[in-house]
Design a protein around this motif. Structure first.
Motif, short mmCIF file in Angstrom:
data_model
loop_
_atom_site.label_atom_id
_atom_site.label_comp_id
_atom_site.label_asym_id
_atom_site.label_seq_id
_atom_site.Cartn_x
_atom_site.Cartn_y
_atom_site.Cartn_z
N LEU A 254 0.01 4.72 1.18
CA LEU A 254 0.74 3.21 1.16
C LEU A 254 -0.39 2.21 0.49
O LEU A 254 0.50 1.46 0.85
N TRP A 255 -1.56 2.57 0.37
CA TRP A 255 -2.51 1.52 -0.43
C TRP A 255 -2.38 1.36 -2.09
O TRP A 255 -1.92 0.53 -1.83
N LEU A 256 -1.29 2.29 -2.69
CA LEU A 256 -0.71 2.61 -3.67
C LEU A 256 0.40 1.47 -3.47
O LEU A 256 0.85 0.66 -4.43
N ARG A 257 1.19 2.26 -2.54
CA ARG A 257 2.58 1.29 -2.44
C ARG A 257 2.26 0.27 -1.94
O ARG A 257 3.10 -0.48 -3.05
N ASN A 258 1.38 -0.58 -1.10
CA ASN A 258 1.67 -1.89 -1.23
C ASN A 258 1.13 -2.74 -2.58
O ASN A 258 1.17 -3.70 -3.19
N SER A 265 6.08 -8.06 -7.41
CA SER A 265 6.56 -9.11 -7.30
C SER A 265 6.27 -10.40 -8.50
O SER A 265 6.46 -11.11 -8.71
N ALA A 266 5.13 -9.99 -8.63
CA ALA A 266 3.58 -10.88 -9.64
C ALA A 266 4.78 -10.44 -10.98
O ALA A 266 5.24 -11.78 -11.95
N TRP A 334 1.73 -7.77 -0.97
CA TRP A 334 2.62 -6.85 -0.64
C TRP A 334 4.18 -6.95 0.31
O TRP A 334 4.84 -5.85 -0.09
N SER A 335 4.29 -7.71 0.91
CA SER A 335 5.79 -7.76 1.75
C SER A 335 6.26 -8.85 0.52
O SER A 335 7.81 -9.75 1.22
N ALA A 336 6.08 -9.15 -0.41
CA ALA A 336 6.55 -10.42 -0.83
C ALA A 336 8.31 -10.04 -1.32
O ALA A 336 7.95 -9.24 -1.98
N SER A 337 9.52 -11.28 -0.59
CA SER A 337 10.35 -10.59 -1.18
C SER A 337 11.23 -10.56 -2.33
O SER A 337 10.15 -12.19 -2.71
N LEU A 338 11.77 -10.95 -2.39
CA LEU A 338 12.33 -10.66 -4.04
C LEU A 338 13.70 -11.87 -4.05
O LEU A 338 13.59 -12.59 -4.87
#
Length: 350
Positions: A254-258, A265-266, A334-338
């Motif tokens: 999870l830590w890597l996926r986040n 996103s950045a 991690w939760s930023a949306s397109l």
């Protein structure tokens, strides 16, 4: 459109579910919970360090300050970049927890310590006998406060200089995962294999509710850290709630996926800004942070529509000519949306 920081976002469902499971029944306190044993084993596996001492605290400031206090004596200098997090954003906590150790500031482009500047700073320290501070540890911020990332070779160069002078080396990894996925290396290659003695392994800025790990690759330092953690009010009684977060963070990567999600996103946001006339990205975007400038009119449109981010520096007024360039810091979590990213870019573009 939340780009103020990566500590403003939500907690992943996996972490909340782990906390709910940890809330069932009884577990021993102060880190004696069975969850913590699993966390230690997993971190040792991830870092390829079977003898490492592993501890949890609640805040990044606590992790950095207590780790540095364990590595530094009160009469020593701690060498860091001029815009290191320990210098800019911790309200003197390293000096307080060390009992007075002095932060010695070192220059370097892109918030990364220049090796020649470090050599000079070390050479100028500890030359006055009892009248001056002595040489203490080096601390590196990874990723840096400007969103840049040290390569393992760059870290090894700096730690090699420090070790030649008998100095320990600490890595402030509040955004450890973001740097790691950019580099594509292993945690070991970015830490002890590159000469790092202790790591603040961040969780809060990468999705956790509030927990950081402190890792000492030399377990001989463990007992002193335990005492300092207790004395510094960072030893949690109901420790299982820290353990549960870190266990969920490490499970199924999870830590890597986040971190991948935040970095992607950045990158999308930076690419969009570069395509806008009169906008400029100021530093390489190597993790999940962007520093950019664009006309004041675009800032007004974005902020009036509810976008949250910091003008950088803070004291730039939104009132004034619309074509004047104002600079800002934007951080993706991690939760930023397109969708929110694209909406923000459309507002900036006008």
């Amino acid at each position: 459109m939340h780009f103020a920081s990566d500590n403003t976002g939500p907690v992943p469902a996996e972490v909340l579910e782990a906390l709910a499971r940890a809330n069932e029944g009884y577990m021993m306190p102060y880190g004696a919970d069975p969850l913590m044993e699993g966390v230690k084993a997993k971190i040792r596996e991830v870092f390829e360090a079977p003898e490492a001492a592993v501890y949890l605290v609640a805040t990044g400031t606590g992790a950095n300050a207590l780790a540095l206090a364990t590595l530094a004596d009160p009469w020593q200098a701690i060498f860091c970049h001029r815009v290191a997090h320990v210098e800019e954003d911790e309200c003197g906590a390293p000096e307080f927890y060390t009992g007075g150790a002095k932060l010695t500031l070192v220059d370097g482009a892109g918030a990364k310590i220049d090796p020649a500047a470090l050599e000079t700073a070390i050479a100028e320290t500890g030359t006055k006998g009892v009248h001056g501070v002595q040489r203490g540890p080096l601390t590196i911020t990874q990723a840096t406060e400007l969103g840049t990332v040290y390569t393992p070779d760059e870290i090894a160069t700096l730690t090699g200089i420090a070790r030649a002078h008998g100095m320990a080396c600490h890595l402030d990894g509040a955004r450890f995962a973001n740097a790691l996925v950019t580099l594509g290396c292993s945690p070991a290659e970015m830490t002890w294999k590159a000469g790092i003695d202790a790591v603040s392994f961040g969780g809060t800025k990468n999705g956790l509710m509030g927990v950081e790990a402190v890792i000492f690759f030399d377990p001989a330092r463990a007992w002193e850290f335990e005492l300092r953690r207790k004395r510094g009010a960072q030893l949690f009684s109901k420790h299982r709630y820290l353990s549960a977060q870190m266990a969920a963070y490490l499970e199924n990567d999870l830590w890597l996926r986040n971190a991948v999600a935040a970095n992607e996103s950045a990158s999308r946001l930076a690419e969009g800004l570069r395509a806008i006339p009169d906008a400029e990205v100021l530093y390489p975007v190597e993790a999940n942070m962007i520093f950019a400038g664009w006309p004041r009119a675009g800032h007004r449109r974005a902020q009036e529509a509810g976008a949250q981010y910091y003008l950088w520096p803070f004291d730039q007024p939104l009132d004034g000519p619309g074509d004047e360039i104002l600079t800002a810091r934007l951080v993706c979590d991690w939760s930023a949306s397109l969708e929110s990213t694209d909406r923000f870019l459309s507002l900036v573009r006008g």
